[in-house]
Design an enzyme around this catalytic site. Structure first.
Site, PDB file in Angstrom:
ATOM      1  N   HIS A 229       2.455   3.650  -9.121  1.00 52.96           N
ATOM      2  CA  HIS A 229       2.244   2.224  -9.362  1.00 52.96           C
ATOM      3  C   HIS A 229       3.432   1.608 -10.107  1.00 52.96           C
ATOM      4  O   HIS A 229       3.805   0.462  -9.858  1.00 52.96           O
ATOM      5  CB  HIS A 229       0.945   1.999 -10.143  1.00 52.96           C
ATOM      6  CG  HIS A 229      -0.287   2.370  -9.362  1.00 52.96           C
ATOM      7  ND1 HIS A 229      -0.465   1.988  -8.049  1.00 52.96           N
ATOM      8  CD2 HIS A 229      -1.388   3.084  -9.696  1.00 52.96           C
ATOM      9  CE1 HIS A 229      -1.632   2.467  -7.614  1.00 52.96           C
ATOM     10  NE2 HIS A 229      -2.199   3.136  -8.594  1.00 52.96           N
TER      11      HIS A 229
ATOM     12  N   GLU B 246       1.226 -13.247  12.356  1.00 52.99           N
ATOM     13  CA  GLU B 246       1.815 -12.077  13.001  1.00 52.99           C
ATOM     14  C   GLU B 246       1.643 -10.907  12.039  1.00 52.99           C
ATOM     15  O   GLU B 246       1.735 -11.079  10.819  1.00 52.99           O
ATOM     16  CB  GLU B 246       3.308 -12.309  13.266  1.00 52.99           C
ATOM     17  CG  GLU B 246       3.591 -13.405  14.262  1.00 52.99           C
ATOM     18  CD  GLU B 246       3.090 -13.081  15.663  1.00 52.99           C
ATOM     19  OE1 GLU B 246       3.141 -11.898  16.063  1.00 52.99           O
ATOM     20  OE2 GLU B 246       2.633 -14.012  16.352  1.00 52.99           O
TER      21      GLU B 246
ATOM     22  N   ASN C 188     -11.032  -2.632  -5.321  1.00 51.04           N
ATOM     23  CA  ASN C 188     -10.295  -1.674  -6.152  1.00 51.04           C
ATOM     24  C   ASN C 188     -10.996  -1.366  -7.477  1.00 51.04           C
ATOM     25  O   ASN C 188     -10.633  -0.410  -8.166  1.00 51.04           O
ATOM     26  CB  ASN C 188      -8.861  -2.154  -6.427  1.00 51.04           C
ATOM     27  CG  ASN C 188      -7.940  -2.064  -5.228  1.00 51.04           C
ATOM     28  OD1 ASN C 188      -7.061  -2.895  -5.024  1.00 51.04           O
ATOM     29  ND2 ASN C 188      -8.121  -1.039  -4.407  1.00 51.04           N
TER      30      ASN C 188
ATOM     31  N   ASP D 271       0.833  -1.212   0.000  1.00 49.59           N
ATOM     32  CA  ASP D 271       0.000   0.000   0.000  1.00 49.59           C
ATOM     33  C   ASP D 271       0.864   1.258   0.000  1.00 49.59           C
ATOM     34  O   ASP D 271       1.983   1.258   0.520  1.00 49.59           O
ATOM     35  CB  ASP D 271      -0.925  -0.030   1.238  1.00 49.59           C
ATOM     36  CG  ASP D 271      -2.102   0.916   1.100  1.00 49.59           C
ATOM     37  OD1 ASP D 271      -2.335   1.430  -0.021  1.00 49.59           O
ATOM     38  OD2 ASP D 271      -2.788   1.149   2.109  1.00 49.59           O
ATOM     39  N   GLY D 272       0.319   2.334  -0.568  1.00 48.81           N
ATOM     40  CA  GLY D 272       0.965   3.643  -0.489  1.00 48.81           C
ATOM     41  C   GLY D 272       1.592   4.146  -1.783  1.00 48.81           C
ATOM     42  O   GLY D 272       2.298   5.162  -1.768  1.00 48.81           O
TER      43      GLY D 272
HETATM   44  C1  IPE Z   1      -5.352  -2.830  -0.310  1.00 52.69           C
HETATM   45  O1  IPE Z   1      -5.023  -1.500  -0.483  1.00 52.69           O
HETATM   46  C2  IPE Z   1      -5.362  -3.536  -1.636  1.00 52.69           C
HETATM   47  C3  IPE Z   1      -4.055  -3.666  -2.310  1.00 52.69           C
HETATM   48  C4  IPE Z   1      -2.911  -3.341  -1.797  1.00 52.69           C
HETATM   49  C5  IPE Z   1      -4.107  -4.225  -3.638  1.00 52.69           C
HETATM   50  P1  IPE Z   1      -6.132  -0.364  -0.598  1.00 52.69           P
HETATM   51  O2  IPE Z   1      -5.411   0.927  -0.734  1.00 52.69           O
HETATM   52  O3  IPE Z   1      -7.095  -0.704  -1.673  1.00 52.69           O
HETATM   53  O4  IPE Z   1      -6.869  -0.486   0.803  1.00 52.69           O
HETATM   54  P2  IPE Z   1      -7.837   0.527   1.572  1.00 52.69           P
HETATM   55  O5  IPE Z   1      -8.969   0.843   0.644  1.00 52.69           O
HETATM   56  O6  IPE Z   1      -7.040   1.735   1.902  1.00 52.69           O
HETATM   57  O7  IPE Z   1      -8.274  -0.217   2.790  1.00 52.69           O
HETATM   58  C1  IPE Z   2      -1.446   0.345  -3.451  1.00 52.19           C
HETATM   59  O1  IPE Z   2      -1.275   1.719  -3.471  1.00 52.19           O
HETATM   60  C2  IPE Z   2      -1.735  -0.207  -4.820  1.00 52.19           C
HETATM   61  C3  IPE Z   2      -3.105  -0.703  -4.995  1.00 52.19           C
HETATM   62  C4  IPE Z   2      -4.049  -0.695  -4.096  1.00 52.19           C
HETATM   63  C5  IPE Z   2      -3.443  -1.244  -6.309  1.00 52.19           C
HETATM   64  P1  IPE Z   2      -2.494   2.731  -3.433  1.00 52.19           P
HETATM   65  O2  IPE Z   2      -2.880   3.060  -4.846  1.00 52.19           O
HETATM   66  O3  IPE Z   2      -3.605   2.218  -2.605  1.00 52.19           O
HETATM   67  O4  IPE Z   2      -1.819   3.981  -2.767  1.00 52.19           O
HETATM   68  P2  IPE Z   2      -2.483   4.998  -1.729  1.00 52.19           P
HETATM   69  O5  IPE Z   2      -3.067   4.192  -0.620  1.00 52.19           O
HETATM   70  O6  IPE Z   2      -3.531   5.765  -2.477  1.00 52.19           O
HETATM   71  O7  IPE Z   2      -1.344   5.847  -1.282  1.00 52.19           O
HETATM   72 MG    MG Z   3      -4.079   2.403  -0.623  1.00 55.32          MG
END
Ligand code: IPE
Ligand code: IPE
Ligand code: MG
Length: 231
Positions: A28, A194, A59, A11-12
């Protein structure tokens, strides 16, 4: 001890890009590079099962162009990495319903799975179009369709009807970017995992960051319900 099964919530990417004045799509792309390095590192460390949360069922709620970019990156990643996966003896597997994906994506995923089916040093599970709740509903439907009786439904048979059938439950789940939630990830399998949370955004999650998480994991005492003295 090394986890037998490591699962990661990558994530992030979006926030990483925003902080740098870049587009989400750049985030990405950088995330894909990070994933490549982590896959290789896990293989080197001897981790037998690695699961990466790549695209959740939820997503689909994202803007259409972002979804298209994610699929395009996935397709390019699999095409570029096929040889490397074979060389590293890594089997590709998918957790999730592939039929909802565009034809091109399905095709490249199926091709990569077929070409790596005999690889046995590590299984790389991509959770794609994945939802933990949906996985449980699907498992129930499968068991009913197979004519199973109530008394045949056990934790073991349910587990055998999940996408992860035949694989151990994750010992460790890592989530990057500071969020502390599972987001519908491996709900059944995570019963005794964990959890490790880090503020680092996924594109900055280097093999060194992974080592930090693994060092932390080795210090954990896993009790599975017993007292600290019993384990
Ligand atoms: C979880 O991340 C899904 C993936 C990493 C593919 P999200 O960014 O979609 O999760 P939420 O919506 O913040 O919980
Ligand atoms: C994780 O990064 C990738 C996917 C969920 C596909 P995000 O796209 O969720 O990045 P943030 O959470 O918006 O920073
Ligand atoms: Mg995210």
């Amino acid at each position: 001890m090394m986890p037998r099964h490591l699962a990661i919530i990558m994530d992030g990417n979006g926030r990483w890009a925003k902080a740098k004045g870049l587009s989400r799509s750049d985030g990405h792309k950088a995330g894909t590079e990070a994933a490549k390095a982590i896959v290789t590192k896990c293989r080197k460390l001897g981790i037998k099962h690695l699961t990466l949360y790549t695209f959740s069922k939820e997503n689909w709620a994202r803007p259409k162009d972002e979804i298209a970019q994610l699929f395009s990156l996935l397709t390019v990643f699999l095409k570029n990495e096929l040889l490397s996966l074979c060389e590293q003896d890594i089997r590709l597997n998918v957790l999730g319903e592939l039929s909802d994906f565009p034809f091109g994506v399905k095709q490249v995923v199926a091709h990569t799975m077929k070409k790596t089916q005999h690889c046995s040093s590590m299984t790389l599970n991509l959770a794609l179009n994945y939802s933990g709740r949906d996985e449980l509903v699907r498992a129930c439907k499968k068991m009913i369709s197979a004519g199973m009786k109530a008394e045949q439904i056990t934790e073991e048979t349910l587990s055998e009807n999940l996408y992860t059938a035949g694989q151990p439950d994750p010992d460790l789940i890592i989530r990057t970017s500071g969020e502390q939630r599972l987001s519908n990830y491996l709900l059944f399998q995570a019963a005794y995992s964990e959890l490790y949370f880090t503020d680092v955004f996924w594109p900055d999650f280097t093999p060194e960051e992974l080592e930090k998480a693994l060092n932390d994991f080795t210090k954990r005492q896993r009790r599975f319900g017993k007292t600290g003295e019993q384990v």
